[in-house]
Design a protein around this motif. Structure first.
Motif, PDB file in Angstrom:
ATOM      1  N   GLU A 127      33.872  39.569  47.921  1.00 14.86           N
ATOM      2  CA  GLU A 127      34.747  40.659  47.900  1.00 14.86           C
ATOM      3  C   GLU A 127      35.226  40.677  46.649  1.00 14.86           C
ATOM      4  O   GLU A 127      35.754  41.842  45.937  1.00 14.86           O
ATOM      5  CB  GLU A 127      35.877  40.377  49.060  1.00 14.86           C
ATOM      6  CG  GLU A 127      36.960  41.508  49.223  1.00 14.86           C
ATOM      7  CD  GLU A 127      37.931  41.154  48.192  1.00 14.86           C
ATOM      8  OE1 GLU A 127      38.883  42.328  48.014  1.00 14.86           O
ATOM      9  OE2 GLU A 127      38.293  40.184  47.734  1.00 14.86           O
ATOM     10  N   SER A 143      31.916  36.390  56.273  1.00 15.72           N
ATOM     11  CA  SER A 143      31.370  37.731  56.863  1.00 15.72           C
ATOM     12  C   SER A 143      31.394  38.073  58.224  1.00 15.72           C
ATOM     13  O   SER A 143      31.286  38.839  59.019  1.00 15.72           O
ATOM     14  CB  SER A 143      29.910  38.264  56.400  1.00 15.72           C
ATOM     15  OG  SER A 143      28.888  37.315  57.015  1.00 15.72           O
ATOM     16  N   GLU A 155      33.138  42.004  44.033  1.00 19.35           N
ATOM     17  CA  GLU A 155      32.808  43.867  44.083  1.00 19.35           C
ATOM     18  C   GLU A 155      34.111  44.258  43.517  1.00 19.35           C
ATOM     19  O   GLU A 155      33.967  45.350  43.161  1.00 19.35           O
ATOM     20  CB  GLU A 155      32.819  43.931  45.622  1.00 19.35           C
ATOM     21  CG  GLU A 155      32.442  45.072  46.210  1.00 19.35           C
ATOM     22  CD  GLU A 155      32.541  45.657  47.428  1.00 19.35           C
ATOM     23  OE1 GLU A 155      32.527  46.798  47.962  1.00 19.35           O
ATOM     24  OE2 GLU A 155      32.451  44.903  48.251  1.00 19.35           O
ATOM     25  N   ARG A 156      35.217  43.616  43.895  1.00 18.17           N
ATOM     26  CA  ARG A 156      36.480  44.033  43.234  1.00 18.17           C
ATOM     27  C   ARG A 156      36.565  44.391  41.752  1.00 18.17           C
ATOM     28  O   ARG A 156      37.094  45.082  41.165  1.00 18.17           O
ATOM     29  CB  ARG A 156      37.865  43.429  43.712  1.00 18.17           C
ATOM     30  CG  ARG A 156      39.080  44.029  43.323  1.00 18.17           C
ATOM     31  CD  ARG A 156      40.385  43.081  43.592  1.00 18.17           C
ATOM     32  NE  ARG A 156      40.266  42.105  44.645  1.00 18.17           N
ATOM     33  CZ  ARG A 156      40.715  40.890  44.555  1.00 18.17           C
ATOM     34  NH1 ARG A 156      41.653  40.668  43.635  1.00 18.17           N
ATOM     35  NH2 ARG A 156      40.474  40.358  45.563  1.00 18.17           N
TER      36      ARG A 156
END
Length: 602
Positions: free
Chosen positions: A193, A9, A196-197
């Motif tokens: 990520e 991040s 989340e996708r």
């Protein structure tokens, strides 16, 4: 579970601060301050004829008579007076049922279907009967949650994954540590990520995987299990597995990190998990040929998925147009359509199917010979060592299908599977209360900080009450149901827990030094009448192989078993203390707390 600092991040302009932070973290590792787990001095086990390397005062050094020698199991079993011999150092990663040297000599295996990667246990006379040593410079593992991102290099000293997968951010070398940035082949920019996708794809961008109803995930070909590690923030629990193959020690890395995983492969046999147990089966470049053999492996996925469960496939056929991928994709579409799976999302690299709840489509396809329906009698049987079946299970009486609550309510939910094995709601509630009380007392008897224990196995898990009572502690639990006992593993999965079938007359499919705590509740007495040569010494040797140095074994059994274990424990280099607790009938019951000594070959 708390929060972690995520290197993925960090913005590019913060690289200098990142490097400074990593340097400070590394310095803290070396100082032994960050992890509160500096290793105690090892007990030295010298080779024959030598003394300990404690040159400051050799007279005070511990002396053991154990020989460092390859010793095989004999019939009858004989444990020498000097104690079990110690296997040579080159056996420090010995996994008996995944021994490539033994399997390579077998000529009757279907290697085209990867049968050679399944658990193939040598006959007893070819199994080692010596203590598996730790590697040189072994250290007590780093504590969770820091271990998610960093482990000691000396504990898993293999560089192949770092060399081959470094660009995909699986694992990187960092001084005396391995660093896991959280990447994978299809999510090299980070598991967060990617997760989340997947949440967006399953909810039309209205929620995450948790709100999509996902509680338990099966991760096929999990790599170093970063996908599983980052699902924990959503309270999603994952059974991760990968084979012991050319990608060296994937599962060893996962377990060293404190992530639930085991060695396994989808090949010719059913996986050792009950049907209708997972809300999601996940494959991210898992190297499984789903389209081959009439889709028999996809039919195994169908067995494992709950109705309305998801199959996530992240691999080139889902998005590439070159070479053979369009042909593979067409075959996948044909197989999944015949099983009435619905393709609900396809985005860039990932496709997601939904298993139907309504069986009318399957019935129609069965009537037109597009689909084979399994014999109803196979649905309730254990999948231990069972061959794959080229058919799908059919839930004809959908009224018996039960909607389970979300976690944490699922932990104490009285499921229909309990009713089917004759457990009343009252008995279930009493069992839960019993284990809440027992676990509280266990922590008192162990006398260690809870953060010093992460990987736990319940070797005979019954309804999963022991794991349920540990649910608020910073641990994960592998619940094992011996396949010769009442089939309670579906109950355990109904509770949102994970586990596997097993036979403790065989070694478990994991690396040495995998667990911090083993719980053996009336396990030995269950096997005492076996007529196939399985003995208490065999099970104790397997316990010693998979428990970490300074790890604990809690044993509750009959008095005869306890007496024998107390006699044998010094020969296994275990310390033993005895205690008294009440059993479920409120009667005093002896409890053995065994602890494996920290020793090393020099």
């Amino acid at each position: 579970m708390g929060s972690w600092w995520s290197p993925a991040s960090v913005e590019p302009r913060s690289v200098q601060l990142l490097l400074l932070g990593v340097a400070l973290v590394a310095a803290s590792f070396y100082a032994g301050t960050l992890f509160q787990s500096s290793a105690s001095p090892a007990l030295i086990l010298p080779p024959p004829g030598s003394r300990s390397r404690d040159s400051s005062n050799p007279q005070d050094a511990p002396e053991f008579a154990n020989r460092v020698i390859v010793t095989y199991r004999t019939t009858p079993i004989s444990v020498p007076d000097h104690g079990l011999d110690v296997c040579p150092l080159e056996y420090n990663e010995y996994v008996p049922c995944h021994d490539a040297a033994y399997v390579s000599k077998l000529s009757n295996l279907d290697r085209t279907r990867h049968e050679d990667l399944e658990d193939i246990c040598p006959p007893q006379e070819k199994r080692l009967f010596c203590l598996v040593p730790p590697p040189n410079d072994y250290k007590i593992p780093i504590r969770w949650p820091t271990s998610r991102d960093y482990v000691w290099r000396s504990n898993v000293n293999h560089s192949r994954l770092s060399e081959v997968k470094g660009g995909q951010n699986w694992v990187h070398e960092h001084g005396k540590l391995w660093w896991f940035p959280g990447g994978g082949t299809h999510f090299k920019h980070g598991a967060l990520e990617y997760i989340e996708r997947l949440g967006n794809m399953t909810t039309n961008s209205t929620g995450d995987l948790s709100s999509a109803g996902v509680v338990q995930v099966l991760d096929v070909g999990c790599g170093v299990a970063s996908f599983s590690a980052y699902l924990l923030s959503l309270d999603i629990h994952t059974m991760s597995f990968a084979p012991k193959d050319g990608h060296e020690n994937q599962i060893q890395f996962a377990l060293e990190r404190g992530i639930g995983a085991m060695i396994s492969v989808l090949a010719t046999k059913q996986l050792p998990y009950p049907g209708n147990s997972f809300e999601m089966v996940h494959c991210s470049r898992c190297r499984v040929d789903w389209h081959e053999n009439d889709g028999i492996l996809l039919k195994e996925v169908d067995r494992l998925l709950r109705p309305n469960g998801y199959f996530v496939y992240s691999a080139p056929p889902a998005y590439r147009k070159d070479k053979d991928f369009p042909v593979i994709w067409e075959k996948l579409i044909n197989i999944t359509t015949a099983m009435c799976w619905k393709l609900i999302a396809k985005h860039v690299q990932t496709a997601i199917w939904l298993k139907p709840e309504d069986e009318s489509c399957r019935q129609k396809n069965a009537d037109t010979k597009l689909l084979n329906i399994c014999d109803p009698n196979v649905s309730s049987s254990s999948s231990w060592k069972a061959p794959l079946l080229n058919c799908v299970r059919f839930n004809k009486d959908q009224s018996k299908m039960q909607k389970l609550p979300p976690r944490p309510d699922r932990l104490t939910f009285y499921s229909r599977n309990l009713e089917m094995i004759g457990v009343t709601p009252e008995k279930f509630e009493n069992n839960n209360q019993f284990w809440w009380d027992q676990v509280r007392k266990y922590w008192s008897l162990l006398g260690v900080e809870k953060t010093s224990i992460r990987n736990v196995m319940d070797m005979s898990a019954n309804y999963g009450g022991f794991a349920m009572a540990l649910s608020n502690d910073p641990v994960w639990i592998m619940n094992i149901v011996p396949h010769t006992t009442v089939n309670t593993l579906p109950v355990i999965y109904d509770r949102g827990l994970i586990g596997s079938y097993h036979d403790w007359c065989e070694p478990f499919s994991t690396y040495p030094r995998s667990y911090d705590l083993l719980h053996a509740f009336h396990l030995f007495s269950h096997y005492q009448d076996r007529t196939d040569g399985c003995s208490m010494e065999d099970i104790m040797l397997e316990i010693d192989r998979i428990i970490r140095p300074q790890g604990f074994i809690i044993i509750r059994d009959d008095d005869t078993t306890h007496s024998r274990i107390i006699d044998l424990a010094p020969k296994f280099l275990w310390d033993v203390t005895t205690h008294s607790l009440e059993n479920e009938e409120n009667r005093p019951e002896q409890v053995l707390i065994c602890r494996k000594k920290f020793w090393a070959i020099v």
